[in-house]
Motif scaffolding. Structure first.
Motif, short mmCIF file in Angstrom:
data_model
loop_
_atom_site.label_atom_id
_atom_site.label_comp_id
_atom_site.label_asym_id
_atom_site.label_seq_id
_atom_site.Cartn_x
_atom_site.Cartn_y
_atom_site.Cartn_z
N THR A 188 -7.54 -27.26 61.09
CA THR A 188 -8.70 -26.56 61.66
C THR A 188 -8.86 -25.22 60.97
N LEU A 189 -10.04 -24.99 60.40
CA LEU A 189 -10.34 -23.72 59.74
C LEU A 189 -11.67 -23.21 60.26
N GLN A 190 -11.65 -22.10 61.00
CA GLN A 190 -12.85 -21.52 61.59
C GLN A 190 -13.03 -20.10 61.05
N MET A 191 -14.11 -19.90 60.28
CA MET A 191 -14.41 -18.58 59.72
C MET A 191 -15.85 -18.18 59.99
N ASP A 192 -16.47 -18.77 60.99
CA ASP A 192 -17.89 -18.56 61.25
C ASP A 192 -18.23 -17.09 61.47
N GLU A 193 -19.48 -16.76 61.12
CA GLU A 193 -20.08 -15.46 61.42
C GLU A 193 -19.33 -14.29 60.80
N ASN A 194 -18.74 -14.50 59.64
CA ASN A 194 -18.24 -13.40 58.82
C ASN A 194 -19.11 -13.37 57.56
N SER A 195 -20.25 -12.70 57.68
CA SER A 195 -21.28 -12.81 56.64
C SER A 195 -20.84 -12.21 55.32
N GLY A 196 -19.78 -11.41 55.33
CA GLY A 196 -19.33 -10.81 54.08
C GLY A 196 -18.31 -11.62 53.33
N LEU A 197 -17.91 -12.78 53.88
CA LEU A 197 -16.93 -13.63 53.20
C LEU A 197 -17.62 -14.51 52.16
N THR A 254 -9.84 -31.37 59.50
CA THR A 254 -10.57 -32.16 60.50
C THR A 254 -11.72 -31.36 61.11
N ASP A 255 -11.52 -30.04 61.27
CA ASP A 255 -12.56 -29.18 61.85
C ASP A 255 -12.77 -27.99 60.92
N LEU A 256 -13.99 -27.86 60.41
CA LEU A 256 -14.30 -26.78 59.47
C LEU A 256 -15.56 -26.07 59.92
N GLY A 257 -15.45 -24.77 60.20
CA GLY A 257 -16.59 -23.94 60.56
C GLY A 257 -16.66 -22.73 59.66
N TRP A 311 -15.67 -32.51 62.33
CA TRP A 311 -16.58 -31.43 62.78
C TRP A 311 -16.80 -30.49 61.61
N LEU A 312 -18.08 -30.34 61.21
CA LEU A 312 -18.40 -29.55 60.02
C LEU A 312 -19.62 -28.68 60.30
N ASP A 313 -19.43 -27.37 60.20
CA ASP A 313 -20.52 -26.41 60.41
C ASP A 313 -20.62 -25.51 59.18
N LEU A 314 -21.63 -25.77 58.36
CA LEU A 314 -21.90 -24.95 57.18
C LEU A 314 -23.28 -24.32 57.29
#
Length: 1483
Positions: free
Chosen positions: A472-481, A496-499, A521-524
């Motif tokens: 699971t890797l969640q890095m959402d809403e870090n617009s500077g990354l 399995t879960d990537l955001g 689960w994929l949120d790009l």
């Protein structure tokens, strides 16, 4: 003789043994008694051995050697049977089934008189009852029948087992129950009792007294037994040996049992997941043997964390206080807990910086603090400060969760040294900086969540180098990354879960995903990805449950053709996949095995008929919502071949009548038909099929009529909001978790009786109806309520005291009613309350001290009441999370408390229209949340009430008018202290609040001067300092406040000249009147040294490089004349030169356009005219450029840029004209027969400086023509009152994850309210993308300018959809066209209704009226465009009502209209004059 005597002795003993056995009739076979053996064989014959291996050893004479049988060594009698299943059904079914025993248990076991131990646990006896004869096994000491699949009542005969020491009847399937417990008092030897998951709900309230009689009891396990009520208070404790008590998962509603503190042998206490409340005694930490304490998920246990954890806690290993109301800081003494392995303090109200317990502790014999700690959870508190480097000293840590705090600063590099860490969760803090490269060394890491922070920097392959176990890797809403990896990178992990939403992954689709075969689960979304989705992606997406790709620049593919060969697909999810067009016919032919079809949130269109579904007999789930172009067209008698359980068709067109085919769907549990163009009443038959519904959303339709008096559901979410329902509200509704009836026409009183049918309700929203009467006291019986919204009704009376019993309340909105009386003290009991609206009522009295308990409060709106007293100083101490404080229009008096500066989260402070006095505290301008210039647009409450449709709102006085904010509320940053009796000087410290958008100090007695550095308030949009005693000059720096659109400095003592340049020129004399010593424009009073000022200004212009004398003007004029006239006369008089020139230009254009279009040899005059203009423009540009190089004049630089823009416009027009000459084909016919012809020469608007092609490329951009070069603030404009504004995605809520809608289908999906989409819609995907400063609204001028542009686009492409889109806009506006023909400048894109009351013929308004006339003229004045002419004539008559004439100079001008009042803002647009004249000539 000695040998003979010994032999004789042995014979005597043998004789006695033989005689004893013979008397009992028992004989030995081997070491096993025959009777025991026969009993066991009969027992075996009743059992079913699924593998035939479990009892295969039960043969032969010696039963003591059989598997699971134990015998006494001396006598050979059977004393134990152990046939437990070593495997768990949930974990390893195949292994469990191979060892499973079932069948019947025969009473032959009674023959085993000496049986002491019986263990049949983990088998499956197929719901038979526990045999009553077990009570005859008198010698039993150990009985384990847990999870055996028994069903029914536990037989009281077990009470006969007086020797029993261990009894385990736990049943995960909850099939067992007990009617009473009296029989247990006979189990006098019992030491260990487990009844987990056994139903004890019928045993009464004295169950603890029964167990207290078991004096030898050491362990009591009653987890999830359905117990409720209070835990009895024991006067005397009999089971003093008790060491383990586990009563979690029940429904106790009492205080923590204090008698537990008297049990010094306690090692294990688990009272979690109940409803215990009250303060925890500090003596709990002094229990000498306590190792495990779990108080979590009671929600209402409280106490001082610093005091509680300062106890000795000598042996504590497991400590869980999560999800309660513990307060204060974490003490440093916690570092002394040397045996602690698990610490969970999450979801409390802990404050302060990160505890210093990481400093070296000398009390532990091990090195460092907390040497055994493996699990640390401090999430969802209010911790501040930086993450300490020393945290890495916790070397054995496997789980770390610090989410949901206010931690700041960078993530320490040392965090990459956790060798055993499995999960790291740091989301929703204020962390910044880059992600440490050392994270790539966390080889055991499975979960990494750093989403919703402010991280920046580049992520390389090194960051993930050793993360082979990452899932699971969640890095959402870090617009500077920014993810910067090579196109050939193959990660070591299988995610399995990537955001990674709002991170920068572009520009192309991430190729490294090709290796990820397990993604579910994929949120790009919003990840700066462009281009098309590669084909390989569809090959690896078969495991995907949630795919979110919106807000990118992806080119929507057609329907995936790879599905053509997939005939066995039973589950298909292509949601959010940017798929456009219609669903092909071949898909319906290969989908006969489909059970779940999920296509929501694409751009699909077309008509779905009965034929499309004819083969879908297995279909259970149909999710096609969010495709506004889909139309379901079936007959009223259609009976589908399927039986659906889940149906989601929101924003599709199912109307106009209610779908009759639903009548055959008897298994539906989840139904969303919101915004589906359905009107009329709900048929009676629908309520007969609704009993299975757990989610029902019919909102945003035109449904009418009355709801049935009684409705029954099963813990359902019901949303009937935004319809036309009327009549009484059906309060006899049962089985509803959330009920939203807001924005209808319901009437009558609130009749809750005792609320028996609504006891489990969590959300009750009745806003904006016509409800009368009082709020009943019975509201207090619904203690589970989290949201109460009765706002905007006609309620009277007082607020009931019983509402304080609703201890779970998060939102209470009673605003805009006629409530009176005092605010009840009981509201102070609502410790979970985050939003309190009591505004616009007739409440009186003072603010109660009990409000200090509302420590979680984020919004407090008590405006427009009759409250009095002083503003309490404790507000700044108790409400540490407060974002909005509105006490406007009350009768508060006294001084402003300096403690308000402690409100570090405060965005809005409104204390206007009270009787406050004294100076403004300097500390008031230390409000930290007002310092940042940019604020995130987030909902403060939606993370907490994610399943409710409640929407925060606030009325803000800005620009002299009341504006209601909803979705952009968190962008509002303002202070309003107007109309009080404040005095003293204006604090200079006010300029520290860089984020201020609104500042209103008018109507006070404030003196002093405006700070010179006020220009530092770059975000200031509205400034009102009128009606004070301010003096001095107006700072010249104010001209740089480019966002300032409202200014009022009237009625003060300002002096000197008004700095009427830059932004200040946008304000008229009303902003400065009442200052006798002010002079200069825009006032009539002239300054005495005006001539001197003019000379100084000339000198300043010269020093600035902008000096222009008469010779310069003459040279510029001659340059224009020469550049335009000379080439024209030369080409007009010498035809041969003209032909040569045009041939030369034709060759260049033909070379530029090679391969793009068929170029005609016989050119039109219009093409040559444009090329002539190009040549003239080039000469003019050259001349201006030369003059600028010579003079370095800023004015001339602007002219150079202007000429370059003109040249680019004409070049684009030339390209368009040339492209239109291509040869006709099937895709690009020259003239669509259904469209009225428009000449290309008529395309440019009256405004020659507007590029027509710009509207085609960016139809969402507004065309601003301000009277001065004013920049409009991107931060703020009002959103539409009472309406939910449009987000960048049709179904998305702020701070709510779209992927949750599939995992939690009970969450509502908001859709557009009408099928007609207004001019802000991007045609490629159908979503509205309006500027943020408009609050999501469309601009009126755009509705006009895009008419010709999109009609021309249809002519060029041969596709009539563009013309149809913009014509629908006018059709919808014409339906509600006002009598005076004057429309406000902001239009709601959902409904087509006005969202803002300003009417203007200036910027953002003029083009609409202008283009009405243009379309009528260029449409050949036919009947098809007659309504354009009629609308224009109506508007021109209304224009006359805006015309004013000055009395002194008879100057005539057009002013603005706001509501019913006119504003003297001069508007004069030559296009209005030109287009008006055109109509005169037409007559």
């Amino acid at each position: 003789m000695e040998k003979i005597s010994i032999l004789g002795f042995l014979l005597v003993i043998l004789c006695f043994i033989t005689r004893d056995l013979a008397c009992k009739g028992e004989t030995l076979e081997g070491n096993c008694l025959r009777a025991n053996r026969e009993a066991l064989l009969d027992f075996k014959n009743g059992l079913k051995d699924s593998s035939n291996n479990r009892l295969s050893s039960w043969i032969g004479g010696n039963c003591c050697q059989w598997e699971g049988i134990g015998c006494e060594n001396n006598t050979g009698v059977v004393i134990s049977i152990d046939l437990h299943n070593p495997y768990y059904l949930e974990e390893a079914y195949e292994n469990w089934s191979s060892m499973n025993l079932s069948g019947e248990i025969r009473p032959s076991l009674i023959e085993l008189k000496s049986l002491r131990s019986l263990d049949l646990s983990g088998n499956s006896f197929e719901h038979i009852p526990i045999p009553k004869f077990f009570g005859s096994l008198r010698n039993l000491q150990y009985l384990n029948l847990s999870n055996c699949g028994f069903k029914g009542a536990i037989p009281p005969t077990l009470g006969n087992l007086s020797n029993l020491q261990f009894l385990d009847l736990s049943s995960y399937e909850s099939q067992l129950f007990v009617k009473h417990l009296e029989w247990m008092t006979n189990l006098v030897s019992l030491r260990h009792l487990k009844l987990n998951y056994v139903d004890l709900s019928m045993v009464g309230s004295h169950w603890m007294e029964v167990f207290n009689k078991l004096s030898f009891l050491t362990e009591l396990h009653l987890q999830d037994c359905g117990l409720s009520g209070s835990i009895s208070s024991l006067n005397s404790i009999n089971f003093t040996s008790l060491s383990v008590i586990s009563i979690s998962g029940n429904s106790f509603q009492s205080k923590f049992p204090i008698w537990l503190l008297n049990l010094s042998n306690l090692v294990y206490i688990d009272v979690s997941s109940n409803k215990l409340y009250g303060q925890i005694s500090l003596a709990l930490g002094e229990l000498p043997n306590l190792q495990h304490l779990d108080l979590s998920s009671n929600e209402n246990l409280t106490g001082s964390c610093s005091q509680l954890l300062s106890g000795s806690w000598k042996k504590i290993e497991f400590l869980n206080l999560a999800i309660n109301k513990f307060l204060g800081t974490i003490p440093t003494s916690i570092g002394n807990f040397c045996n602690l392995e698990h610490l969970d303090l999450g979801a409390n109200t802990l404050i302060g910086s990160f505890p210093e317990f990481l400093k070296e502790i000398k009390n532990c014999s091990f090195e460092g603090p907390l040497p055994k700690l493996r699990y640390l959870d401090l999430s969802w508190n209010q911790l501040v400060g930086r993450l300490p480097e020393r945290l890495s000293q916790l070397e054995k840590l496997t789980y770390l969760d610090l989410s949901g705090n206010k931690l700041q600063g960078p993530i320490p590099t040392s965090f990459g040294t956790f060798k055993d860490l499995n999960e790291m969760r740091l989301k929703m803090n204020e962390l910044n900086g880059s992600l440490p490269v050392s994270f790539g060394q966390l080889s055991e890491l499975v979960v990494l969540d750093v989403s919703y922070n402010r991280l920046t920097g580049i992520l390389s392959e090194e960051h993930f180098s050793k993360l082979s176990k990452l899932k699971t890797l969640q890095m959402d809403e870090n617009s500077g990354l920014v993810l910067n990896v090579s196109s050939t990178w193959v990660p070591q992990f299988q995610i399995t879960d990537l955001g990674m939403s709002s991170c920068n992954l572009g520009p192309s689709f991430p190729t490294w995903l090709r290796s990820q075969k397990e993604v579910s689960w994929l949120d790009l979304s919003n990840a700066s990805i462009s281009g098309s989705i590669p084909k390989w992606f569809w090959n690896i997406s078969f495991n995907l449950e949630d795919l979110i790709l919106y807000d990118n620049q992806l080119q929507g593919p057609s329907f995936p053709t790879w599905l053509r060969s997939q005939n066995e697909v039973s589950w298909l999810d292509l949601s959010n996949a940017s798929i456009s067009g219609s669903i092909p016919k071949w898909f319906w032919n290969i989908s006969f095995n489909l059970e779940d079809l999920i296509l929501y949130d694409n751009q699909l269109q077309g008509i779905l008929s009965e034929e499309h579904f004819s083969k879908l007999s297995k279909l259970k789930m149909l999710f096609m919502g969010g495709n506004s172009g889909l139309i379901l067209n079936v007959s009223s008698t259609w009976v589908p071949p399927f039986q659906l359980t889940d149906l989601y068709m929101a924003s599709c067109n199912l109307g106009p009548s209610f779908p009759t085919w639903l009548r055959s769907q008897n298994e539906v549990s989840w139904l969303d038909l919101s915004n589906a163009s359905i009107s009329g009443s709900i048929p009676k038959w629908f309520w007969n099929i609704s009993f299975n519904l757990q989610y029902l959303n019919l909102s945003h339709n035109q449904l009418q009529g009355q709801l049935p008096n009684s409705l029954k559901f099963q813990s359902a979410y019901i949303d009937f909001s935004h319809n036309l329902f009327e009549g009484p509200i059906p309060f006899s509704i049962k089985g509803v978790y959330s009920l939203d009836l807001s924005y209808n026409k319901f009437s009558g009183p609130i009749l809750l009786s005792k609320g028996e049918s609504m006891l489990d309700m969590h959300h009750l929203l009745l806003s904006k109806n016509q409800i009368t009467g009082t709020i009943p006291d019975s509201i207090g019986h619904i203690t589970s309520l989290q949201v109460i919204d009765f706002s905007r009704n006609n309620l009277i009376g007082s607020i009931p005291y019983t509402i304080g019993n609703c201890s779970s309340l998060i939102v209470l909105d009673l605003g805009n009613n006629n409530l009176s009386g005092m605010i009840p003290k009981s509201l102070g009991q609502l410790q979970w309350l985050k939003s309190l609206h009591l505004n616009d009522n007739k409440l009186s009295g003072e603010l109660l001290s009990s409000f200090q308990n509302l420590s979680r409060l984020e919004l407090l709106d008590l405006s427009y009441n009759q409250l009095s007293g002083k503003v309490p100083s404790w507000i700044g101490i108790a409400f540490i999370n407060l974002v909005i404080l509105n006490l406007r229009s009350n009768v508060f008096f006294g001084r402003l408390p300096s403690q308000l500066s402690n409100l570090s989260s405060l965005h809005v402070l409104d204390l206007a229209h009270n009787n406050l006095m004294g100076e403004i505290p300097v500390t008031l301008f230390e409000l930290k949340a007002m310092v940042p210039e940019y604020n995130k647009n987030i909902y403060p409450l939606y993370e907490n009430v994610s399943n409710s449709q409640y929407e925060e709102r606030l009325v803000v006085i800005m620009k002299g008018q009341s504006l209601e904010y909803t979705r952009t509320l968190s962008l509002v940053v303002g202070i309003d202290l107007s109309d009080n009796n404040l005095s003293g000087e204006l604090p200079q410290e006010i300029t520290r609040l860089f984020g201020l958008v609104v500042l209103n100090l008018s109507g006070n007695h404030i003196s002093g001067q405006i700070p010179e550095n006020i220009s530092m308030l770059h975000q200031l949009l509205s400034l009102d300092l009128s009606r004070n005693k301010l003096s001095g000059s107006i700072p010249s720096s104010m001209v740089s406040l480019t966002f300032l659109s409202y200014l009022n400095l009237s009625n003060n003592n300002f002096s000197g000249k008004i700095p009427f340049i830059g932004q200040m020129t946008t304000f008229n004399e009303l902003a400065f009147v009442g200052n006798p010593n002010l002079c200069g424009a825009p006032l009539v009073t002239k300054c005495q040294d005006e001539d001197l000022d003019k000379k100084c200004s000339v000198i300043e212009d010269k020093n600035d490089g902008g000096y222009i004398d008469q010779w310069f003007y003459l040279s510029v004029g001659l340059g224009f004349a020469m550049g335009i006239l000379v080439p024209y006369f030369v080409l007009a008089t010498r035809k041969s030169w003209s032909e040569t020139y045009f041939d030369f230009v034709d060759k260049i254009v033909k070379w530029l356009l090679r391969g793009r279009a068929t170029y005609a040899k016989d050119h039109l005059r219009s093409q040559r005219a444009v090329r002539t203009a190009l040549w003239c423009n080039f000469l003019v540009f050259s001349l201006k450029f030369g003059v600028w190089l010579t003079t370095s004049s800023h004015v001339m630089l602007a002219e150079v840029v202007h000429s370059a823009a003109d040249f680019a416009n004409q070049a684009l027009l030339a390209y368009g004209l040339s492209s239109s000459r291509r040869a006709p084909d099937a895709i690009h016919p020259l003239q669509p027969p259904t469209l009225p012809p428009l000449s290309p020469s008529t395309l440019p608007s009256c405004d020659t400086k507007t590029d027509p092609a710009d509207g085609l490329r960016y139809p969402h951009r507004s065309r601003l023509r301000p009277t001065t070069p004013t920049q409009v603030s991107p931060a703020l404009e009002s959103s539409s009152p009472l309406l939910r504004p449009l987000s960048t995605h049709p179904c998305r809520n702020t701070k709510t994850d779209p992927a949750d809608d599939l995992r939690h289908p009970h969450r509502s999906r908001r859709r557009l309210t009408t099928p007609t989409q207004f001019t802000a819609k991007i045609l490629s995907h159908g979503n509205a993308h309006n500027p943020g400063w408009t609050g999501g609204d469309s601009i009126l001028a755009d509705s006009g300018t895009e008419q010709l542009e999109f009609i021309a686009l249809s002519q060029r492409t041969g596709d009539p959809k563009y013309q149809k889109k913009v014509e629908n806009v006018i059709i919808e506006l014409n339906k509600t066209f006002p009598a005076d023909g004057l429309l406000p400048i902001y239009i709601n894109p959902h409904r087509g209704t006005s969202s803002y009351s300003t009417i203007t013929f200036g910027a953002m308004g003029d083009s609409f009226y202008e283009y009405l006339l243009k379309v009528w003229i260029q449409g050949n004045k036919t009947a098809d465009v007659k309504h354009y002419r009629e609308m224009w004539e109506t508007s021109m008559k209304g224009l006359l009502s805006l015309v004013r004439r000055t009395t002194s100079s008879s100057f005539t001008y057009i002013c603005e209209k706001n509501g019913d009042s006119l504003h003297d803002k001069v508007i004069f647009d030559t296009k209005i004059l030109i287009c008006s004249t055109a109509l005169i000539f037409d007559h």
